[in-house]
Design a protein around this motif. Sequence first.
Motif, PDB file in Angstrom:
ATOM      1  N   VAL A  84       0.840  -1.199   0.000  1.00  0.00           N
ATOM      2  CA  VAL A  84       0.000   0.000   0.000  1.00  0.00           C
ATOM      3  C   VAL A  84       0.874   1.246   0.000  1.00  0.00           C
ATOM      4  N   GLU A  85       0.252   2.380  -0.258  1.00  0.00           N
ATOM      5  CA  GLU A  85       0.994   3.631  -0.305  1.00  0.00           C
ATOM      6  C   GLU A  85       1.220   4.214   1.090  1.00  0.00           C
ATOM      7  N   GLU A  86       0.165   4.262   1.897  1.00  0.00           N
ATOM      8  CA  GLU A  86       0.245   4.922   3.198  1.00  0.00           C
ATOM      9  C   GLU A  86      -0.352   4.050   4.295  1.00  0.00           C
ATOM     10  N   SER A  87      -0.028   4.389   5.541  1.00  0.00           N
ATOM     11  CA  SER A  87      -0.537   3.635   6.686  1.00  0.00           C
ATOM     12  C   SER A  87      -2.058   3.669   6.761  1.00  0.00           C
ATOM     13  N   LYS A  88      -2.656   4.761   6.325  1.00  0.00           N
ATOM     14  CA  LYS A  88      -4.117   4.857   6.365  1.00  0.00           C
ATOM     15  C   LYS A  88      -4.769   3.820   5.458  1.00  0.00           C
ATOM     16  N   ASP A  89      -4.044   3.373   4.433  1.00  0.00           N
ATOM     17  CA  ASP A  89      -4.568   2.339   3.542  1.00  0.00           C
ATOM     18  C   ASP A  89      -4.641   0.991   4.249  1.00  0.00           C
ATOM     19  N   VAL A  90      -3.701   0.753   5.158  1.00  0.00           N
ATOM     20  CA  VAL A  90      -3.728  -0.479   5.951  1.00  0.00           C
ATOM     21  C   VAL A  90      -5.017  -0.535   6.763  1.00  0.00           C
ATOM     22  N   LEU A  91      -5.349   0.568   7.412  1.00  0.00           N
ATOM     23  CA  LEU A  91      -6.567   0.624   8.222  1.00  0.00           C
ATOM     24  C   LEU A  91      -7.803   0.390   7.370  1.00  0.00           C
ATOM     25  N   ALA A  92      -7.836   0.978   6.174  1.00  0.00           N
ATOM     26  CA  ALA A  92      -8.990   0.811   5.286  1.00  0.00           C
ATOM     27  C   ALA A  92      -9.185  -0.655   4.911  1.00  0.00           C
ATOM     28  N   ILE A  93      -8.097  -1.347   4.599  1.00  0.00           N
ATOM     29  CA  ILE A  93      -8.194  -2.756   4.220  1.00  0.00           C
ATOM     30  C   ILE A  93      -8.549  -3.615   5.423  1.00  0.00           C
ATOM     31  N   GLU A  94      -7.980  -3.301   6.573  1.00  0.00           N
ATOM     32  CA  GLU A  94      -8.266  -4.072   7.779  1.00  0.00           C
ATOM     33  C   GLU A  94      -9.746  -3.999   8.152  1.00  0.00           C
ATOM     34  N   ARG A  95     -10.374  -2.869   7.875  1.00  0.00           N
ATOM     35  CA  ARG A  95     -11.799  -2.724   8.193  1.00  0.00           C
ATOM     36  C   ARG A  95     -12.654  -3.717   7.414  1.00  0.00           C
ATOM     37  N   THR A  96     -12.201  -4.119   6.233  1.00  0.00           N
ATOM     38  CA  THR A  96     -12.999  -5.031   5.412  1.00  0.00           C
ATOM     39  C   THR A  96     -12.962  -6.465   5.936  1.00  0.00           C
ATOM     40  N   ARG A  97     -11.940  -6.814   6.714  1.00  0.00           N
ATOM     41  CA  ARG A  97     -11.731  -8.180   7.211  1.00  0.00           C
ATOM     42  C   ARG A  97     -11.607  -9.191   6.053  1.00  0.00           C
ATOM     43  N   ALA A  98     -11.192  -8.701   4.891  1.00  0.00           N
ATOM     44  CA  ALA A  98     -11.078  -9.565   3.709  1.00  0.00           C
ATOM     45  C   ALA A  98      -9.655 -10.064   3.488  1.00  0.00           C
ATOM     46  N   PHE A  99      -8.711  -9.561   4.281  1.00  0.00           N
ATOM     47  CA  PHE A  99      -7.306  -9.918   4.074  1.00  0.00           C
ATOM     48  C   PHE A  99      -6.665 -10.234   5.412  1.00  0.00           C
ATOM     49  N   ASN A 100      -5.943 -11.347   5.470  1.00  0.00           N
ATOM     50  CA  ASN A 100      -5.324 -11.765   6.726  1.00  0.00           C
ATOM     51  C   ASN A 100      -3.812 -11.942   6.583  1.00  0.00           C
ATOM     52  N   GLY A 101      -3.227 -11.323   5.566  1.00  0.00           N
ATOM     53  CA  GLY A 101      -1.795 -11.422   5.379  1.00  0.00           C
ATOM     54  C   GLY A 101      -1.066 -10.261   6.029  1.00  0.00           C
ATOM     55  N   LEU A 102       0.122  -9.965   5.515  1.00  0.00           N
ATOM     56  CA  LEU A 102       0.947  -8.881   6.017  1.00  0.00           C
ATOM     57  C   LEU A 102       0.923  -7.707   5.039  1.00  0.00           C
ATOM     58  N   TYR A 103       1.564  -6.606   5.423  1.00  0.00           N
ATOM     59  CA  TYR A 103       1.556  -5.392   4.609  1.00  0.00           C
ATOM     60  C   TYR A 103       2.976  -4.881   4.387  1.00  0.00           C
ATOM     61  N   HIS A 104       3.081  -4.011   3.384  1.00  0.00           N
ATOM     62  CA  HIS A 104       4.301  -3.222   3.212  1.00  0.00           C
ATOM     63  C   HIS A 104       3.870  -1.826   2.787  1.00  0.00           C
ATOM     64  N   VAL A 105       4.250  -0.817   3.562  1.00  0.00           N
ATOM     65  CA  VAL A 105       3.847   0.567   3.302  1.00  0.00           C
ATOM     66  C   VAL A 105       4.979   1.281   2.559  1.00  0.00           C
ATOM     67  N   LEU A 106       4.697   1.710   1.344  1.00  0.00           N
ATOM     68  CA  LEU A 106       5.710   2.344   0.499  1.00  0.00           C
ATOM     69  C   LEU A 106       6.088   3.744   0.958  1.00  0.00           C
ATOM     70  N   GLY A 107       5.147   4.428   1.593  1.00  0.00           N
ATOM     71  CA  GLY A 107       5.407   5.803   2.003  1.00  0.00           C
ATOM     72  C   GLY A 107       5.085   6.816   0.924  1.00  0.00           C
ATOM     73  N   GLY A 108       4.208   6.434  -0.016  1.00  0.00           N
ATOM     74  CA  GLY A 108       3.807   7.359  -1.071  1.00  0.00           C
ATOM     75  C   GLY A 108       3.690   6.635  -2.402  1.00  0.00           C
ATOM     76  N   SER A 109       3.667   7.418  -3.476  1.00  0.00           N
ATOM     77  CA  SER A 109       3.570   6.864  -4.827  1.00  0.00           C
ATOM     78  C   SER A 109       4.478   7.664  -5.747  1.00  0.00           C
ATOM     79  N   ILE A 110       4.806   7.079  -6.876  1.00  0.00           N
ATOM     80  CA  ILE A 110       5.666   7.758  -7.849  1.00  0.00           C
ATOM     81  C   ILE A 110       4.946   8.979  -8.402  1.00  0.00           C
ATOM     82  N   ASN A 111       5.571  10.134  -8.274  1.00  0.00           N
ATOM     83  CA  ASN A 111       4.961  11.384  -8.718  1.00  0.00           C
ATOM     84  C   ASN A 111       6.069  12.341  -9.173  1.00  0.00           C
TER      85      ASN A 111
END
Length: 220
Positions: A84-111
């Motif tokens: 994911v791009e940011e930590s807030k994206d982790v929270l959004a996905i966790e709310r769905t309870r659709a994923f039980n793996g691990l994460y990696h936060v990139l800290g942004g996107s190519i711009n």
Amino acid sequence: MYEGAVQELIDELGRLPGIGPKSAQRIAFHILDSDAQEMTKLAAAIQTVKEKVKFCTICFNISEQETCAICRDERRDGSKICIVEESKDVLAIERTRAFNGLYHVLGGSINPMQGIGPEQLRIRELLSRLGDESITELILATDPNLEGEATATYLVRTLRPLGIEISRLASGLPVGGDLEYADEVTLARAFEGRRLAGSGAAPAASKDTDFEVSTASSDG
């Protein structure tokens, strides 16, 4: 323009994302009108979060410890990493309870317009994690915009030689939305992720999973 401390507060608030001059002024006067004790609590909370919160040394999610709660949870599926791009994206996905793996936060996107290239993201750290042979799938969950698509494309090119299955989150028309207001990218994604009509039908243009729209692997 106001004098002294009031204008300084408005200027500082105006530097926050999504806060324009008028919003900054309204917030500043709300602070002035509020109970002093409540505003002291707010100031203390800001200071505390800056002192205590850091980035997880594994996935770079926010955490008050060296590693975040998700990385410490032995019940999580360590064979899958959602990028994911940011930590807030982790929270959004966790709310769905659709994923039980691990994460990696990139800290942004190519711009390029903002001077952010692959070197400014935590891609090297991701590659270091992928030396673990237990990882079998990478899920790209970057934002469905130009920057997110550019980041996902770069990651696919970079990670494909590793031979790990790479999938991209499906994206398309929002529930309750009107077709006439959808942009071209959204409509194109909706067509790519379309499914056969009927209960239990497989996707017409993607893998048989609600979580993916396409995959890429070492063979092509």
